[in-house]
Design a protein around this motif. Sequence first.
Motif, short mmCIF file in Angstrom:
data_model
loop_
_atom_site.label_atom_id
_atom_site.label_comp_id
_atom_site.label_asym_id
_atom_site.label_seq_id
_atom_site.Cartn_x
_atom_site.Cartn_y
_atom_site.Cartn_z
N GLU A 94 0.52 15.80 14.89
CA GLU A 94 -0.25 16.44 15.97
C GLU A 94 -1.14 17.56 15.43
OE1 GLU A 94 -0.73 15.37 19.07
OE2 GLU A 94 0.52 13.70 18.40
N GLU A 95 -0.65 18.35 14.49
CA GLU A 95 -1.45 19.41 13.88
C GLU A 95 -2.66 18.80 13.17
OE1 GLU A 95 1.27 21.36 11.25
OE2 GLU A 95 2.39 22.31 12.87
N TYR A 96 -2.42 17.76 12.45
CA TYR A 96 -3.47 17.09 11.69
C TYR A 96 -4.54 16.51 12.60
CZ TYR A 96 -5.32 14.04 7.97
OH TYR A 96 -6.11 13.42 7.06
N LYS A 97 -4.12 15.78 13.64
CA LYS A 97 -5.07 15.17 14.57
C LYS A 97 -5.92 16.23 15.26
CE LYS A 97 -2.68 12.66 17.36
NZ LYS A 97 -2.09 11.67 18.26
N PHE A 104 6.15 11.03 -0.51
CA PHE A 104 6.05 11.20 0.94
C PHE A 104 5.21 10.08 1.54
CE2 PHE A 104 3.77 13.18 4.59
CZ PHE A 104 4.85 13.28 5.44
N VAL A 105 4.10 9.75 0.91
CA VAL A 105 3.24 8.66 1.39
C VAL A 105 4.01 7.34 1.38
CG1 VAL A 105 1.10 7.37 1.01
CG2 VAL A 105 1.14 9.84 0.63
N ILE A 106 4.76 7.10 0.32
CA ILE A 106 5.58 5.88 0.25
C ILE A 106 6.62 5.88 1.37
CG2 ILE A 106 7.32 4.66 -1.13
CD1 ILE A 106 5.74 5.58 -3.63
N ASP A 107 7.28 7.02 1.57
CA ASP A 107 8.31 7.11 2.61
C ASP A 107 7.76 6.75 3.99
OD1 ASP A 107 10.19 7.91 0.74
OD2 ASP A 107 10.06 10.04 1.25
N ILE A 108 6.61 7.32 4.35
CA ILE A 108 6.11 7.08 5.71
C ILE A 108 5.53 5.68 5.88
CG2 ILE A 108 5.72 9.51 6.26
CD1 ILE A 108 2.72 9.02 5.87
N SER A 109 5.24 5.01 4.77
CA SER A 109 4.70 3.67 4.91
C SER A 109 5.76 2.58 4.77
CB SER A 109 3.60 3.44 3.87
OG SER A 109 4.14 3.43 2.58
N ARG A 110 6.85 2.88 4.11
CA ARG A 110 7.85 1.86 3.81
C ARG A 110 9.13 1.96 4.64
NH1 ARG A 110 3.88 -0.42 1.75
NH2 ARG A 110 3.56 -0.57 -0.48
N PHE A 163 9.92 5.42 10.06
CA PHE A 163 8.74 6.29 10.00
C PHE A 163 7.43 5.54 9.86
CE2 PHE A 163 12.34 8.59 7.94
CZ PHE A 163 12.63 9.41 9.03
N LYS A 164 7.47 4.21 9.86
CA LYS A 164 6.26 3.40 9.69
C LYS A 164 5.23 3.71 10.77
CE LYS A 164 4.26 -0.60 8.05
NZ LYS A 164 2.90 -0.14 8.18
N TYR A 165 5.67 4.09 11.95
CA TYR A 165 4.73 4.40 13.03
C TYR A 165 3.79 5.54 12.64
CZ TYR A 165 7.43 8.57 14.31
OH TYR A 165 8.05 9.80 14.30
N SER A 183 -0.10 5.13 12.87
CA SER A 183 -0.86 6.08 13.68
C SER A 183 -1.97 6.72 12.87
CB SER A 183 0.05 7.17 14.25
OG SER A 183 0.99 6.64 15.12
N HIS A 184 -1.68 7.03 11.61
CA HIS A 184 -2.65 7.63 10.70
C HIS A 184 -3.86 6.69 10.54
CE1 HIS A 184 -3.89 9.98 7.14
NE2 HIS A 184 -4.18 8.81 6.61
N ILE A 185 -3.59 5.43 10.27
CA ILE A 185 -4.65 4.44 10.09
C ILE A 185 -5.44 4.25 11.38
CG2 ILE A 185 -5.08 1.98 9.66
CD1 ILE A 185 -2.73 2.20 7.57
N ASP A 186 -4.75 4.15 12.52
CA ASP A 186 -5.43 3.99 13.81
C ASP A 186 -6.32 5.19 14.13
OD1 ASP A 186 -4.17 1.56 14.19
OD2 ASP A 186 -2.63 2.36 15.55
N PHE A 187 -5.79 6.39 13.93
CA PHE A 187 -6.54 7.60 14.23
C PHE A 187 -7.82 7.68 13.39
CE2 PHE A 187 -7.51 12.02 13.01
CZ PHE A 187 -7.82 12.55 14.25
#
Length: 199
Positions: A62-65, A101-107, A111-113, A117-121
Amino acid sequence: MRRGMTKADVVSMTKEMITRQGMRGIRVDDIAQHAGMSKRTLYEMFGNKTNLFKSCLEELWEEYKQKIAEYVEQDEAPVIDKIFRLLDTYINGLYVMDHEFVIDISRCVEFKYVSDSHIDFWSQIFVKMLRWGISQGYFLRESNIELIVRNLVATAFEFRVQGRLSQQEQYSLACCFLRGCAAPEGIEWIDRQRDRRTA
């Protein structure tokens, strides 16, 4: 427990830990120790480690968006400048995060959402900017902007996950994507940006 340590304080502290170390490298013991509380208190606050991490990721996202949306709306620069500053922001953002961290959120299934969400945004932001660029003659009207942007953003993210390309190589690849849908004026501008960047 540290005096006055709230649930929000624990989330804030844990956000810093996971962006530096990734999620797999952090144990509940580590979090409890940094927070100055027992594991039991931590579990009472969040139920489990996954819930704590979800709270962290949702807050980070949310902070990032908000930061990017404000930047897009407030910046008075010409659209082509905005596109390339946003491209820099996107690619730099991929490399500011710890690779684990990038691997964690993608794999990790839980946390895949976040990566989706990052790609969609980012896809939505770039589609909006490129449509604006079409209206100003920088990009071709007949281009399938949605497909090009989706591939650009998803490819850059996946290459970061795989650790295959440097930031500079990512930038060059993105310029190739954009060059493929650019009008002559846009091609000149893209080439100047790429050449300036590699000089």
